[in-house]
Every structure is written in structure tokens, then in C-alpha cells.
Enzyme design. Structure first.
Site, mmCIF file in Angstrom:
data_model
loop_
_atom_site.group_PDB
_atom_site.id
_atom_site.type_symbol
_atom_site.label_atom_id
_atom_site.label_comp_id
_atom_site.label_asym_id
_atom_site.label_seq_id
_atom_site.Cartn_x
_atom_site.Cartn_y
_atom_site.Cartn_z
ATOM 1 C CE LYS A 89 -4.447 -1.517 1.731
ATOM 2 N NZ LYS A 89 -4.250 -2.955 2.078
ATOM 3 C CD GLU A 111 -11.841 5.431 1.730
ATOM 4 O OE1 GLU A 111 -11.474 6.540 1.309
ATOM 5 O OE2 GLU A 111 -11.612 4.370 1.139
ATOM 6 C CB SER A 370 -0.046 -8.177 -1.175
ATOM 7 O OG SER A 370 -0.784 -9.041 -0.329
HETATM 8 C C1 LIG Z 1 -5.026 -3.987 1.570
HETATM 9 C C2 LIG Z 1 -4.311 -5.237 1.289
HETATM 10 C C3 LIG Z 1 -4.693 -6.099 0.226
HETATM 11 C C4 LIG Z 1 -5.899 -5.866 -0.630
HETATM 12 O O1 LIG Z 1 -5.901 -4.697 -1.371
HETATM 13 P P1 LIG Z 1 -5.691 -4.661 -2.946
HETATM 14 O O2 LIG Z 1 -6.028 -3.276 -3.317
HETATM 15 O O3 LIG Z 1 -6.593 -5.679 -3.567
HETATM 16 O O4 LIG Z 1 -4.270 -4.987 -3.197
HETATM 17 C C5 LIG Z 1 -3.921 -7.227 -0.024
HETATM 18 N N1 LIG Z 1 -2.854 -7.540 0.739
HETATM 19 C C6 LIG Z 1 -2.458 -6.749 1.765
HETATM 20 C C7 LIG Z 1 -1.265 -7.165 2.556
HETATM 21 C C8 LIG Z 1 -3.173 -5.584 2.074
HETATM 22 O O5 LIG Z 1 -2.773 -4.826 3.105
#
Ligand SMILES: *Cc1c(COP(=O)(O)O)cnc(C)c1O
Length: 390
Positions: A89, A111, A370
Site C-alpha cells: 500500500k 478513509e 502483498s
Molecule cells: C489492503 C491489502 C490487500 C488488498 O488490497 P488490494 O487493493 O486488492 O491490493 C492485499 N494484501 C495486503 C497485505 C493488504 O494490506
């Protein structure tokens, strides 16, 4: 329809379905984004902070043990979990704040539902010395008290929204009201590849660094493109960033993985939600259906417009996994590679576990990791404890 609105379409999806006063703000944002995104000075500045603050480039790690255990394709992990704040993010947050500064904004608003985007935003606002206001449903502030504390520690003001159901949607409404009233000094920082144009395009732009790096890295390591790239899908930002530089490489399978209880792309129908058109999970009355996911970051009834389009035109595949499969993957990656993944990311690992053994040993897959799982350890501990009792 203005040219700018048309630019925000991916097939029939995207666009902007918002009141005229908000449309003006979005048109201006769109113009400013286009002005700066390829500006050499802006790019240098962005690269500087991505390197010195976020910690990029992050590795593309060969998962040797996992590859052995699964007995098929070679598995690589793109390590967004190693970024500052532990997830992808921050890539988007840093990009948008730098744009906000160019636009002369002094104040950032956002938000957040579970709090992850709020924490990433508050973090970068502290570093860039920007005022930061985070809107959060009052219900969510109670469930996520620690993330509220984190944001406050970082100097942000957290506004608990008590209107409506006191959830994410009500927080979005309050943030938009704030924006319409204060657009002259305020920038609305959106956290995923959703919302009215230009947000999906802008968020993709800033998250594309993931596949820009992974493509270069896999060519260095393997001398060829991967056979498949997998990513979990909530709103779709890490997935679109992980796919972006492979979209024009038809030999690369692109696979988005959703929770089976929030399977927007699998069961959704075209509809307008939060100011844009996408596939949405609707109930019998045609209202957005409440979703549930053990991974808070995947709990969203809509999905980015570009994913909706990639699903309909078949360029990307979208699959679902169950909570049990996710929990097993969470534990397996921890045990085999010494990497505790975010529960969100564990969705992609869970599908890779089914896919890899069907592929040959000279094939290659990339899993976009992610985020890291420290935030989820306590929750998994409780879930496993309850399983044993049952
Ligand atoms: C917020 C988040 C997601 C989901 O958000 P996307 O916009 O679909 O990427 C996925 N993995 C992690 C670790 C997150 O913090």
C-alpha cells in the site's frame, strides 16, 4: 461525455458516476496527474523515496523449499512484505502524496475500513509533514482499536463516523463531503484501484513498480518470462500492479485470487458502486451484498474496473480459495520458507499450491506476496485454537 471520462473506461467498466461538484475536483486531479506522472523531476523524486523510505527494490525470492514440496513449477515470491510498513500500500501512498504536494495541498484525507490504508497514509504524512485526517466507521474504530492508536501515534486525526451503519461506506461519504468543501487545500488519497476516474488509473500507475521490477528480476534470474503471475484481489491494487507489465505478454497467465466468501469477480454483476462501474456482489434486492473475509483487506463487495474488464475479456483468470486453504497456506509458507505472509497474500499462495504441481519443473510462477503476516498472527492463533477444540 468528456474525453477525460472516456479515458477512465476499461471496456464498459470504470468511468465516474458522481455529483457535478465532485466531477470538477476529479477532472482537475486527472489533469494534474497527467501533467506530472511522466515529468522527469517528479519521477526522480518518487524513485528517491521509493528507494530511501520504502526500501525498494525489494527481492524476487526463489522459494526453494516450497518448490521442492509442491513438486512442479519453480516458485518465486515478489517481496512486497519487505516494504516499510510491511505491504504494497505504501507504494501508492507515497506516489499520491508527492502528487498532492505538487498540487499545493497541505492536508491529506483518506478513509479506511480495517485500518491498513489509514496506517500507510498516516505513516507517509508524518514523513512528508502533511496534516492527515482519517475517516473510519465508528464500528470499525472499535474493532481496530490498535490501528487507531497507530494512526494517532503517527500524528493523524482519526474521525469516527457514526452516521448510517458506521462502516466503511459511511466513512467514504464523509471523506467525499470533506473533499468537496476543502478541495482547495485538501487531497483525497484513495487506497485501492477503485473509485471514480482517475483513481483506478493513478493507483495502477503507482503500483506498477511491482511488475516493472519483477519482470526485470525474472529475466535476470531465469532468462525468460514467468508462465504465471498470481496475486490476491481485494479492491485490486496489488494485483493490477503485479500484472501491469505482463498485460501485453500473452504467454503469461495472470491469476487473481479471491476469498470464496467475497468472490466479486466470480459471482459479481455489472453495477455502479462508490462512483464507478464494476462487477459487484448484489443481494436479491440489488443492493451491495455484505462480504466476509478472514483477511480484512479483501473484504469489499466491488472490484477495480480494470479487473472487471480483464475478467470479461478473458485476459486474466480469477479463482477462489476457501478459508481452510488460506490457513493451510499461511502455515506452510511460514514453515517452509520462514516467511509469515499476510492472510490476504496467503490467498495467492493457496491457489499456487494447487497450480504448481500441475506444471512442469522448467515452468516458473511468481506469487505476489502483498504483505507480511505479523498483523494476523494473533487472529490465526485464535482460529487454530478454536479448530482444535471443535
Ligand atoms: C489492503 C491489502 C490487500 C488488498 O488490497 P488490494 O487493493 O486488492 O491490493 C492485499 N494484501 C495486503 C497485505 C493488504 O494490506
Amino acid at each position: 461525455m468528456s474525453e477525460q471520462q472516456q479515458q477512465g473506461y476499461f471496456g464498459e467498466f470504470g468511468g465516474s458516476f458522481i455529483p457535478p461538484e465532485l466531477q470538477e475536483v476529479m477532472d482537475y486531479l486527472s489533469e494534474q496527474f497527467n501533467k506530472y506522472k511522466d515529468d522527469p523531476e517528479f519521477k526522480n523524486e518518487l524513485n528517491y523515496y521509493l528507494k530511501e523510505y520504502v526500501g525498494r527494490e525489494n527481492p524476487l525470492t526463489f522459494a526453494e523449499q516450497l518448490t521442492k514440496e509442491w513438486g512442479g513449477a519453480k516458485v518465486y515470491l515478489k517481496r512486497e512484505d519487505l516494504n516499510h510498513t510491511g505491504a504494497h500500500k505504501i507504494n501508492n501512498v507515497v506516489g499520491q502524496i508527492l502528487l498532492a504536494k505538487r498540487m499545493g495541498a497541505k492536508r491529506i484525507i483518506a478513509e479506511t475500513g480495517a485500518g491498513q490504508h489509514g496506517v500507510a497514509t498516516a505513516t507517509a504524512c508524518a514523513m512528508f509533514n502533511m496534516d492527515c485526517v482519517i475517516y473510519m466507521g465508528a464500528e470499525d474504530t472499535r474493532r481496530q482499536a490498535l490501528n487507531v492508536f497507530r494512526m494517532e501515534l503517527l500524528g493523524a486525526k482519526v474521525v469516527a463516523v457514526t452516521k448510517g451503519q458506521a462502516r466503511l461506506k459511511d466513512a467514504v461519504d464523509e471523506a467525499l463531503n470533506d473533499l468537496v468543501q476543502n478541495y482547495k487545500n485538501t487531497f483525497y488519497l484513495l487506497g485501492s484501484a477503485v473509485g471514480p476516474h482517475p483513481f483506478p488509473t493513478m493507483v495502477k500507475h503507482f503500483q506498477s513498480i511491482i511488475s516493472e521490477e519483477s519482470k526485470r528480476q525474472i529475466l535476470e534470474k531465469e532468462g525468460k518470462l514467468p508462465d504465471a503471475v498470481l496475486a490476491c484481489v481485494g479492491g485490486g491494487s496489488n494485483a493490477i500492479g503485479a500484472f501491469a507489465h505482463y498485460l501485453d505478454e500473452p504467454s503469461v497467465r495472470l491469476i487473481g485470487v479471491e476469498p470464496d466468501q467475497a468472490a466479486t469477480l466470480t459471482y459479481g454483476v455489472p453495477s455502479v458502486i462508490h462512483g464507478f462501474k464494476c462487477l459487484v456482489l448484489l443481494d436479491e434486492e440489488g443492493n451491495p451484498k455484505p462480504t466476509y473475509s478472514i483477511a480484512a483487506g479483501l473484504d469489499y463487495p466491488g472490484i477495480g474496473p480494470e479487473h472487471s474488464h480483464l475478467k470479461v475479456n478473458g485476459r486474466a483468470e480469477y479463482v477462489t480459495v476457501s478459508n481452510e486453504e488460506v490457513l493451510a497456506a499461511f502455515q506452510e509458507l511460514s514453515r517452509t520458507e520462514g516467511i509469515i505472509p499476510a492472510l490476504e497474500s496467503a490467498h495467492a499462495v493457496a491457489h499456487a499450491k494447487k497450480l504448481a504441481p500441475t506444471m512442469s519443473k522448467d515452468q516458473v510462477i511468481i506469487i505476489n506476496l502483498s504483505g507480511r503476516g505479523d498483523k494476523d498472527v494473533e487472529q490465526v492463533f485464535e482460529m487454530l485454537k478454536n479448530d482444535q477444540k471443535a
